[in-house]
Write a protein that holds these residues in place. Structure first.
Motif, mmCIF file in Angstrom:
data_model
loop_
_atom_site.group_PDB
_atom_site.id
_atom_site.type_symbol
_atom_site.label_atom_id
_atom_site.label_comp_id
_atom_site.label_asym_id
_atom_site.label_seq_id
_atom_site.Cartn_x
_atom_site.Cartn_y
_atom_site.Cartn_z
ATOM 1 N N GLY A 1 97.483 18.368 -121.122
ATOM 2 C CA GLY A 1 96.836 18.668 -122.378
ATOM 3 C C GLY A 1 95.499 17.739 -122.525
ATOM 4 N N THR A 2 95.419 16.627 -122.070
ATOM 5 C CA THR A 2 94.459 15.651 -122.226
ATOM 6 C C THR A 2 93.312 16.281 -121.293
ATOM 7 O OG1 THR A 2 95.767 13.686 -122.785
ATOM 8 C CG2 THR A 2 93.551 13.369 -121.631
ATOM 9 N N ARG A 3 93.536 16.500 -120.237
ATOM 10 C CA ARG A 3 92.603 17.206 -119.399
ATOM 11 C C ARG A 3 91.991 18.448 -119.980
ATOM 12 N NH1 ARG A 3 91.414 16.203 -114.342
ATOM 13 N NH2 ARG A 3 93.299 14.753 -113.933
ATOM 14 N N ARG A 4 92.755 19.298 -120.641
ATOM 15 C CA ARG A 4 92.562 20.571 -120.953
ATOM 16 C C ARG A 4 91.457 20.209 -122.247
ATOM 17 N NH1 ARG A 4 97.643 22.387 -120.387
ATOM 18 N NH2 ARG A 4 98.190 21.852 -122.663
ATOM 19 N N VAL A 5 91.918 19.463 -123.194
ATOM 20 C CA VAL A 5 91.279 19.305 -124.621
ATOM 21 C C VAL A 5 89.747 18.666 -124.104
ATOM 22 C CG1 VAL A 5 91.770 16.829 -125.142
ATOM 23 C CG2 VAL A 5 91.338 18.392 -126.936
ATOM 24 N N HIS A 6 89.504 17.888 -123.002
ATOM 25 C CA HIS A 6 88.301 17.124 -122.552
ATOM 26 C C HIS A 6 87.325 18.284 -121.618
ATOM 27 C CE1 HIS A 6 88.419 12.927 -124.271
ATOM 28 N NE2 HIS A 6 89.874 13.296 -123.782
ATOM 29 N N GLU A 7 88.310 19.254 -121.095
ATOM 30 C CA GLU A 7 87.454 20.083 -120.322
ATOM 31 C C GLU A 7 86.954 21.300 -121.097
ATOM 32 O OE1 GLU A 7 89.718 20.377 -116.873
ATOM 33 O OE2 GLU A 7 89.080 18.425 -116.102
ATOM 34 N N GLN A 8 87.070 21.481 -122.554
ATOM 35 C CA GLN A 8 86.745 22.435 -123.271
ATOM 36 C C GLN A 8 85.325 22.365 -123.151
ATOM 37 O OE1 GLN A 8 89.039 23.207 -127.202
ATOM 38 N NE2 GLN A 8 88.853 20.780 -126.841
ATOM 39 N N PRO A 9 84.388 23.635 -123.497
ATOM 40 C CA PRO A 9 82.867 23.516 -123.488
ATOM 41 C C PRO A 9 82.380 22.352 -124.674
ATOM 42 C CG PRO A 9 83.772 25.760 -123.524
ATOM 43 C CD PRO A 9 84.974 24.743 -123.546
ATOM 44 N N ARG A 10 81.474 21.918 -124.490
ATOM 45 C CA ARG A 10 80.844 20.884 -125.544
ATOM 46 C C ARG A 10 80.799 21.274 -126.840
ATOM 47 N NH1 ARG A 10 76.876 19.645 -128.670
ATOM 48 N NH2 ARG A 10 75.969 21.692 -128.449
ATOM 49 N N GLU A 11 80.539 22.510 -127.074
ATOM 50 C CA GLU A 11 80.535 23.264 -128.408
ATOM 51 C C GLU A 11 81.951 23.156 -129.120
ATOM 52 O OE1 GLU A 11 77.304 24.476 -126.179
ATOM 53 O OE2 GLU A 11 79.435 24.810 -125.700
ATOM 54 N N ALA A 12 83.062 23.277 -128.328
ATOM 55 C CA ALA A 12 84.355 23.351 -128.946
ATOM 56 C C ALA A 12 84.797 21.642 -129.333
ATOM 57 C CB ALA A 12 85.419 23.806 -127.870
ATOM 58 N N LYS A 13 84.161 20.737 -128.984
ATOM 59 C CA LYS A 13 84.263 19.412 -129.158
ATOM 60 C C LYS A 13 83.524 18.851 -130.148
ATOM 61 C CE LYS A 13 84.124 18.426 -124.764
ATOM 62 N NZ LYS A 13 84.281 17.513 -123.601
ATOM 63 N N ALA A 14 82.209 19.300 -130.224
ATOM 64 C CA ALA A 14 81.135 18.687 -131.217
ATOM 65 C C ALA A 14 81.526 18.435 -132.590
ATOM 66 C CB ALA A 14 79.708 19.470 -131.043
ATOM 67 N N ALA A 15 82.202 19.329 -133.067
ATOM 68 C CA ALA A 15 82.442 19.119 -134.710
ATOM 69 C C ALA A 15 83.349 17.910 -135.107
ATOM 70 C CB ALA A 15 82.931 20.385 -135.095
ATOM 71 N N LEU A 16 84.025 17.581 -133.960
ATOM 72 C CA LEU A 16 84.898 16.521 -133.950
ATOM 73 C C LEU A 16 84.502 15.111 -133.624
ATOM 74 C CD1 LEU A 16 88.431 18.133 -133.363
ATOM 75 C CD2 LEU A 16 87.423 17.407 -135.582
ATOM 76 N N TYR A 17 83.235 15.378 -133.010
ATOM 77 C CA TYR A 17 82.649 14.064 -131.929
ATOM 78 C C TYR A 17 82.155 13.149 -133.126
ATOM 79 C CZ TYR A 17 80.512 11.506 -128.477
ATOM 80 O OH TYR A 17 80.154 10.541 -127.507
ATOM 81 N N THR A 18 82.418 11.968 -133.032
ATOM 82 C CA THR A 18 81.921 10.945 -133.913
ATOM 83 C C THR A 18 82.168 9.475 -133.773
ATOM 84 O OG1 THR A 18 81.655 10.152 -136.169
ATOM 85 C CG2 THR A 18 83.890 11.054 -135.603
ATOM 86 N N SER A 19 81.442 8.591 -133.729
ATOM 87 C CA SER A 19 81.880 6.988 -133.450
ATOM 88 C C SER A 19 82.371 6.411 -134.811
ATOM 89 C CB SER A 19 80.642 6.254 -133.241
ATOM 90 O OG SER A 19 79.554 6.203 -134.149
ATOM 91 N N ASP A 20 82.291 7.304 -135.976
ATOM 92 C CA ASP A 20 83.165 6.735 -136.988
ATOM 93 C C ASP A 20 84.556 6.742 -136.872
ATOM 94 O OD1 ASP A 20 84.034 6.186 -139.501
ATOM 95 O OD2 ASP A 20 82.954 7.665 -140.512
ATOM 96 N N GLY A 21 85.018 5.554 -137.145
ATOM 97 C CA GLY A 21 86.821 5.598 -136.863
ATOM 98 C C GLY A 21 87.491 6.055 -137.995
ATOM 99 N N ALA A 22 86.852 6.535 -139.130
ATOM 100 C CA ALA A 22 87.859 6.989 -140.158
ATOM 101 C C ALA A 22 88.496 8.192 -140.278
ATOM 102 C CB ALA A 22 86.852 7.118 -141.364
ATOM 103 N N PRO A 23 87.752 9.294 -139.367
ATOM 104 C CA PRO A 23 88.684 10.539 -139.313
ATOM 105 C C PRO A 23 89.813 10.393 -138.481
ATOM 106 C CG PRO A 23 86.290 10.784 -138.700
ATOM 107 C CD PRO A 23 86.679 9.468 -138.828
ATOM 108 N N ASP A 24 90.959 11.404 -138.871
ATOM 109 C CA ASP A 24 92.200 11.213 -138.467
ATOM 110 C C ASP A 24 92.419 11.767 -137.028
ATOM 111 O OD1 ASP A 24 93.358 10.066 -140.570
ATOM 112 O OD2 ASP A 24 94.167 11.846 -141.628
ATOM 113 N N VAL A 25 91.213 12.923 -136.591
ATOM 114 C CA VAL A 25 91.157 13.384 -135.325
ATOM 115 C C VAL A 25 89.728 13.372 -135.121
ATOM 116 C CG1 VAL A 25 91.654 15.602 -133.898
ATOM 117 C CG2 VAL A 25 93.431 14.758 -135.816
ATOM 118 N N ARG A 26 89.366 12.817 -133.844
ATOM 119 C CA ARG A 26 87.946 13.009 -133.250
ATOM 120 C C ARG A 26 87.720 12.744 -131.888
ATOM 121 N NH1 ARG A 26 85.485 7.145 -133.350
ATOM 122 N NH2 ARG A 26 87.506 5.630 -133.275
ATOM 123 N N PHE A 27 86.822 13.184 -131.418
ATOM 124 C CA PHE A 27 86.271 12.943 -129.971
ATOM 125 C C PHE A 27 85.079 11.752 -130.030
ATOM 126 C CE2 PHE A 27 87.588 17.065 -129.331
ATOM 127 C CZ PHE A 27 88.238 17.135 -128.087
#
Length: 363
Positions: A105-131
């Motif tokens: 599952g780790t491999r799959r979630v990271h190998e998604q297209p960039r667009e699928a991950k971009a909305a959750l991508y942040t260096s801010d540690g506050a969100p419960d779920v993030r890339f």
């Protein structure tokens, strides 16, 4: 741009990387041949091969109450926690199919297209779920880890599963159910290894929240200049890690880097800084890192255990029963939030535990 270029604009280069929301995988997919300067780790002297031996591998078979090996396993856990700060568990009761599934599952979630991950991508540690790749701020002179991370925060053990991407949701849910049971077993064994009742750490609620991080390590075009994960210790109470069979994890023991080779079906446990503080140095938290590779991709999943929400603001210090006239308190009292905040501000560069800030001077 070369790493020694005096015109290198550190802040703008980091900002440009973060703005892309593509992570390290995006850099590799773009075909880069030279890693950005902010990923370059200072070289370390080669200390050569030593005879310190492998970290302990502990067989958990027979650890149930009254089990034939419980006392023996408790002693092995005590020795490993005192001397190494790390150990591997086998026959621990977590189904290997669940472990393998969360790695897939780790491999799959990271190998998604960039667009699928971009909305959750942040260096801010506050969100419960993030890339993220860079966690919080990366100051000039710091080195970023050559890996991407996907994290889920389970405050008091709870997270809305709908926040987890569907490509790994079931795998993470199943794995976390198993890890909670494993956490309770480890809590008992560590309590008894400290000379307390098996319920002791559980009653403190010091491992009731979890931060699950699914790590993805692409190959580096310059592995000699990067580290998959830079040298660090964990500020939390306890970490349980499942890794694939590609290797690369190392721990520092008496100033020497020691490989932690993959063991089929094993889970890795390491003591966190806050448990070292609570145990008054009876257990140790040690620095560790992951080497970069020239080919292939490594995946691992780390679960960091830390206190229940209401306990994070309460003052903690060395366990009272472990302090006496012959065993003085090694650390000041501090609440967990302040401890981790200090770690995040001071430990970005790696190798600088927050413990030093709270250590008392011996009279």
């Amino acid at each position: 741009m070369e790493a020694d270029d005096n015109d290198y604009d550190w802040d703008s280069q980091v900002a440009e990387f973060e703005k892309s929301k593509a992570g390290v995988k995006g850099l590799v997919d773009s075909g880069i041949t030279n890693v950005p300067r902010f990923f370059i780790s200072p070289p370390e002297p080669d200390v050569g091969v030593t005879n310190v031996g492998p970290i302990p591998v502990i067989d958990f078979r027979g650890i149930e109450d009254g089990g034939s090996r419980r006392a023996e396993v408790i002693e092995e856990v005590r020795q490993a926690s005192q001397k190494w700060g790390f150990f591997q568990m086998v026959n621990h009761g977590v189904d290997t199919s669940v472990m393998e599934a969360v790695l897939q599952g780790t491999r799959r979630v990271h190998e998604q297209p960039r667009e699928a991950k971009a909305a959750l991508y942040t260096s801010d540690g506050a969100p419960d779920v993030r890339f993220y790749t860079i966690n919080e701020r990366l100051d000039e002179g710091d080195a970023a880890s050559w890996r991407d991370a996907f994290s889920c925060k389970f405050t008091d053990g709870v997270l809305d599963p709908n926040l987890i991407p569907s490509v790994c949701r079931n795998e993470i849910e199943d794995y976390m159910k198993e890890l909670i049971k494993m956490r309770d077993v480890l809590s008992e064994l560590l309590s008894e290894a400290l000379g307390m009742s098996k319920e002791f750490l559980g009653q403190l609620q010091c491992m009731e929240s979890e931060y699950l991080t699914c790590l993805y390590y692409p190959a580096s075009p310059q592995p000699e200049k990067t580290l998959g994960t830079v040298e660090h210790s964990d500020p939390t109470v306890l970490t349980v890690l499942v890794q694939d069979d590609s290797g690369g994890l190392q721990i520092k023991n008496n100033g020497v880097w020691i490989d932690v080779p993959p063991v089929p079906g094993a889970l890795i446990v390491n003591i966190g800084d806050f448990l070292q503080l609570m145990s008054n140095d009876k257990f140790i938290s040690v620095e560790h890192r992951v080497l970069s590779r020239s080919s292939g991709t490594r995946v691992s999943v780390a679960c960091f255990f830390y206190p229940r929400g209401v306990e994070m603001v309460n003052i903690s210090g060395p366990i009272e029963q472990l302090v006496s006239q012959n065993n003085y308190a090694v650390y000041k009292q501090v609440n967990y939030i302040d401890f981790v905040t200090h770690y995040q501000k001071k430990n970005v560069r790696g190798g600088h535990s927050a413990l030093a800030n709270y250590r008392l001077i011996k009279n």
